[in-house]
Design an enzyme around this catalytic site. Structure first.
Site, PDB file in Angstrom:
ATOM      1  N   GLY A  67       9.910   8.833  16.436  1.00 52.34           N
ATOM      2  CA  GLY A  67       8.855   8.761  15.432  1.00 52.34           C
ATOM      3  C   GLY A  67       7.507   9.079  16.058  1.00 52.34           C
ATOM      4  O   GLY A  67       7.205   8.657  17.175  1.00 52.34           O
ATOM      5  N   GLY A  69       4.515   8.891  14.067  1.00 51.75           N
ATOM      6  CA  GLY A  69       3.411   8.400  13.249  1.00 51.75           C
ATOM      7  C   GLY A  69       2.450   7.640  14.136  1.00 51.75           C
ATOM      8  O   GLY A  69       2.475   7.783  15.368  1.00 51.75           O
ATOM      9  N   ARG A 357      -2.226  -6.713  -3.508  1.00 50.55           N
ATOM     10  CA  ARG A 357      -1.370  -5.709  -4.137  1.00 50.55           C
ATOM     11  C   ARG A 357      -0.216  -6.293  -4.940  1.00 50.55           C
ATOM     12  O   ARG A 357       0.076  -5.834  -6.030  1.00 50.55           O
ATOM     13  CB  ARG A 357      -0.797  -4.784  -3.058  1.00 50.55           C
ATOM     14  CG  ARG A 357      -1.871  -3.926  -2.469  1.00 50.55           C
ATOM     15  CD  ARG A 357      -1.322  -3.023  -1.398  1.00 50.55           C
ATOM     16  NE  ARG A 357      -2.413  -2.165  -0.924  1.00 50.55           N
ATOM     17  CZ  ARG A 357      -2.274  -1.286   0.043  1.00 50.55           C
ATOM     18  NH1 ARG A 357      -1.116  -1.131   0.649  1.00 50.55           N
ATOM     19  NH2 ARG A 357      -3.301  -0.544   0.402  1.00 50.55           N
ATOM     20  N   SER A 467      -1.854  -1.748   7.475  1.00 48.49           N
ATOM     21  CA  SER A 467      -0.683  -1.042   7.999  1.00 48.49           C
ATOM     22  C   SER A 467      -1.086  -0.047   9.076  1.00 48.49           C
ATOM     23  O   SER A 467      -0.441   0.042  10.124  1.00 48.49           O
ATOM     24  CB  SER A 467       0.090  -0.338   6.894  1.00 48.49           C
ATOM     25  OG  SER A 467      -0.615   0.759   6.393  1.00 48.49           O
TER      26      SER A 467
END
Lengths: 664, 248
Positions: A67, A69, A357, A467
């Site tokens: 990954g 990211g 949220r 996040s």
């Protein structure tokens, strides 16, 4: 503090069993290996006493990072800078395209530049409370503590955060908090942070410390003597299967919100890496805790492939409402002020449109289900900027959100400066993921999980702009220390051999599965199955869940999975660029994860954060937590396709008082 | 609505490619262009035929993965968007669309509409960064950057690396892509220390990859989904000449 606390024996666990909710089996309690000391000292204590690897020895040790990211790129770059041999994998054609790139609104850090009372403790408390008291205190405190470093690091890399005219950094506020601690680069904060990490990564590629494997997908984890020893990967361009050995494997492969098919995630986002590691022994935690983002665009047609996200930052200036009359078909601008229901402001006066949220999404669903939804499919609510434009001027609003308004116009053809946006909740972020201890190590020694792929810091609901922070902090500031600690007593350990029997078996299994998919030659595409699974999960394991629905879902998912293995159609062979085969493997894993999500939701007989069980709510429809019976993390063990085994990590709260989570 | 699609099909990097025509009916105006290709692929796969391979991922215009020539224009007929942001309402019932991969010497075709843009990664690897290793950063507010400078640096940094600039340039030049990164970092005080060495290395790598030279047609800016300005190219040339004169 004794240094032996930090060796790997503390990861050991044993299993007993008894049957619990549904037919799931209860195992033993597990420990997170949190360092001793006061909350504020734990991370420093760890760093002071953790094992180190000298610069000369680092080049002998190999780390695989899957990954690219924010978590994966920042970690691979940092380990490369330190001098380790790093292999970096991504399925995209360039590491710069990982889905962190799409995060819009910002990244939190308690710099207190606005002098509005922010501090590490306050950020810690906001995050714990935002997560509905279902996260580890020590992890969350460390997240807040490291947030300040991240802003420094990103600025040094050239991330163009928003600035005041004086040249100082600017902040805005985000849902669930009452201070301004969100740093942002217009509506492209994720892109700019990712480019910073990507550039750092490419610098190490150029320096030869990192070897890049783009367009490769991890299809299995290889373990030798119970420890991570490498991965099996498929070269997506040729279809060839490759073996890669390492001393440490890190999964930074993001979340699995795409399991719902319609979500805010990229088309390629998938959970196969973490799921296949799970099947090799890594526990999955809190699998059903999935955040539905309140401000995504509603579904407009049957062929829709994704739900575009509009940044939560819009709720700083936008006001959310629905008509007071059911099935009101008037255009929004024709509905007078006194016939509008600003339901978030009405229900949550102190946080209003900036309620967290989970609460905002549920409140929207409540209004839509009750018949107040707007838009052609009556599946949306309004997000209205007319008051903000009147107060601040169109220019100011355009500067803050211009690209989001442009994006909205491109997709819907509607000018949001003139009429309200239509928004709707959409599957977005997975708080659940691989269970990791304080060191971000899974239950398999040598296998770490970073960023959204782990479950660690957000409890049952993630706060906006946390996040990007968690992914960066895991990669830049935490895993480099904890991996060094793990490796510190392995400097004489040879690199595992890629011709070891464990690699032979893993490769054979991967090839057998791919061949099996290709040979079915049925009449339905992987995507059709994915859409059907997604609809099931939205209905039974989405914004709200109940016992009967979850039991029904488990059965329906198993039936759909059987049909998948009988009717799947894949043209072409396995050893070539084969996009349908890629999808098939991901969907096959989604069936199993979907089932585990339902078990996870079924056995948690309380409502907390994003997990809303209809049986457990207050008279006014708020989530009802049960701290006496469910103050634990559910960590699931794979049971060879049989009902999964639940292990519990008890959550101890020493620094905060458990309270009803209220935003009223 | 009904559309006729003339799509470039090519089995592999070395195979001879050709156009094949497909007709799709019952399309909705609100569908995205890529969702139309999804529909086509579902039909092909159900019949056991090979689907059309195309690059795509985030489908919200930011990852830079998607990109194709639609009726001769990079990312289609509307300016300022990526292919994934194009919707069928931009076309008329009965239209014929010619769909080709981005074409450039430095972007070889892999399969159908999918191309190899790894040259961009190598340009960044050659120097497109500030060498700030983890842990070495000073307190963020110790580096003051005036609002307008930060905004201008952002405008350059907004590039998504899709390659539309290269595909639309008659010379197949990567000047806009390369200059956007050079300018982003050169505009910031923390990027100045390496500015001279950076521009020399990145321009050298750009040439090595087989991209053509810039002849100032400015087509790149017109087709850039992020509106990255050709003034970045001017800044790159200025930085480059400065580096040559003053030494990298």
């Amino acid at each position: 503090m004794p240094t032996e606390t930090f060796t790997e024996e503390r990861h050991a666990l044993t299993i007993e069993s008894k049957t619990i909710g549904g037919d799931a089996i209860e195992g033993k309690s597990i420990r997170a290996n949190i360092p001793s000391g006061d909350l504020a000292d734990k991370w420093q204590n760890f760093k002071d006493h953790a094992g180190l690897v000298s610069p000369a020895n680092r080049k002998k040790l190999r780390v695989i990072v899957v990954g690219t990211g924010l978590a994966g790129a920042s970690l691979a770059a940092t380990l490369g800078e330190m001098g380790y041999q790093v292999l970096s994998f991504c399925f995209q054609d360039s590491p710069r395209r990982a889905h962190s790139v799409a995060a819009q609104g910002g990244v939190n850090a308690c710099k207190n530049y606005k002098n509005d009372g922010d501090s590490i403790y306050r950020m810690f408390y906001d995050t714990i409370k935002g997560g509905d008291f279902r996260a580890r205190e020590a992890n969350v405190y460390r997240l807040a503590e490291c947030s300040r470093l991240l802003i420094d690091q990103a600025v040094a890399q050239g991330v163009p955060f928003a600035r005041e005219y004086s040249g100082y950094l600017n902040n805005r506020s985000f849902g669930g908090v009452q201070v301004s601690r969100t740093f942002y680069a217009r509506g492209q904060t994720g892109q700019q942070l990712l480019l910073g990490a990507y550039q750092a990564l490419m610098r190490q590629v150029n320096a030869g410390t990192v070897k890049l494997y783009a367009q490769h997908e991890m299809l299995d984890l290889v373990t030798i003597d119970g420890k991570a020893a490498g991965i099996i990967a498929r070269n997506l361009l040729t279809g060839e299967i490759e073996r890669h050995a390492a001393h440490v494997v890190v999964l930074a492969t993001g979340g699995y919100g795409k399991i719902y098919y319609l979500s805010t995630l990229a088309m390629g986002c998938n959970a196969s890496a973490i799921w296949r590691a799970h099947k090799k022994g890594a526990f999955m935690a809190s699998t059903s805790w999935i955040q539905f983002h309140p401000t995504s665009l509603p579904q407009l047609g049957e062929h829709q492939s994704k739900l575009t996200l509009m940044s939560e930052s819009l709720r700083n200036d936008g006001r959310i409402w629905v008509p007071k009359k059911q099935n009101d078909s008037r255009a929004p601008n024709d509905i007078p002020e006194n016939e509008r229901d600003y339901y978030l402001e009405r229900r949550y006066p102190s946080f209003g449109n900036l309620a967290p949220r989970d609460i905002s999404s549920r409140a929207a669903k409540e209004r839509i289900d009750a018949g107040y939804g707007v838009g052609p499919q009556k599946n949306a609510v309004y997000l209205d900027f007319s008051h903000a434009i009147k107060a601040q001027g169109k220019k100011k609003i355009a500067e803050k959100y211009g690209n989001l308004f442009d994006m909205y116009r491109k997709i819907t053809g509607i000018d949001a400066y003139e009429e309200p946006m239509m928004i709707s909740p959409s599957a977005h972020f997975t708080m659940g993921g691989l269970w990791v201890d304080y060191d971000l190590m899974t239950t398999i020694p040598g296998l770490f999980a970073a960023g959204e792929a782990n479950f660690a810091d957000h409890g049952a609901n993630r706060l906006g702009a946390n996040s990007l922070l968690q992914a960066c902090v895991d990669g830049y500031f935490i895993a480099p220390y904890t991996i060094a600690n793990y490796l510190s007593n392995k400097i004489k350990t040879e690199l595992p051999s890629a011709s070891h029997q464990a690699f032979n078996e893993a490769e054979a299994n991967v090839k057998a599965q791919l061949d099996m998919f290709v040979k079915i030659r049925g009449d339905k595409t992987a995507e059709t199955f994915h859409k059907e699974l997604g609809r099931l999960l939205y209905d039974y394991c989405g914004l709200s869940r109940n016992r009967d629905g979850l039991k029904t879902a488990i059965k329906k998912i198993r039936d759909l999975k059987d049909e998948f293995y009988a009717r799947l159609m894949i043209p072409e062979e396995a050893i070539t660029l084969n996009i349908e085969l890629e999808k098939a493997g991901r969907v096959a894993d989604y069936f199993e994860i979907g089932e585990l999500m339902c078990y996870d939701a079924l056995t948690r007989e309380e409502s907390c954060g994003a997990h809303f069980r209809e049986e457990y709510q207050t008279p006014d429809g708020e989530a009802m937590r049960n701290d006496d019976d469910f103050r634990f993390i559910s960590a699931w063990e794979w049971n060879n396709g049989q009902a999964p085994i639940l292990h519990k990590e008890s959550l101890e709260f020493e620094s905060v008082k458990l309270a009803e989570r209220s935003y009223k | 609505m009904k559309l006729r699609l003339k799509i470039w099909r090519q089995d592999s990097a070395t195979a001879q490619g050709m156009f094949k025509t497909y007709t799709l009916d019952n399309l909705e105006k609100g569908m995205s262009f890529l969702e139309m290709l999804d529909v086509l692929n579902q039909q092909l796969v159900t019949k056991g035929e090979r689907p059309v391979v195309f690059d795509h991922d985030c489908r919200e215009g930011i990852c830079g993965t998607c990109g194709m020539m639609i009726n001769g224009r990079a990312h289609g007929p509307i300016g300022g968007i990526t292919t994934c942001q194009l919707h069928l309402r931009s076309f008329n019932d009965g239209d014929e669309l010619t769909i080709e991969p981005f074409r450039a010497k430095a972007f070889p075709v892999i399969k159908d509409l999918k191309i190899d843009r790894s040259a961009f990664d190598r340009i960044i690897a050659s120097g497109g960064y500030i060498s700030a290793s983890t842990g070495s950063a000073p307190e963020a507010n110790s580096i003051l950057i005036p609002h307008d400078v930060a905004e201008s640096a952002f405008d350059s940094a907004a590039c998504i690396g899709c390659g539309a600039c290269v595909a639309t340039c008659k010379n197949g030049s990567a000047a806009l892509f390369t200059s956007a990164k050079i300018s982003h970092l050169a505009k910031l005080p923390q990027g100045r220390a390496e500015a001279r060495a950076r521009v020399v290395k990145m321009v050298e790598q750009m040439d090595k990859e087989g991209f053509g030279h810039c002849t100032n047609t400015e087509a790149c800016e017109a087709e850039c989904p992020m509106g990255v300005s050709v003034l970045n190219i001017a800044q790159m040339n200025w930085e480059y000449n400065k580096a040559l004169l003053l030494g990298a």
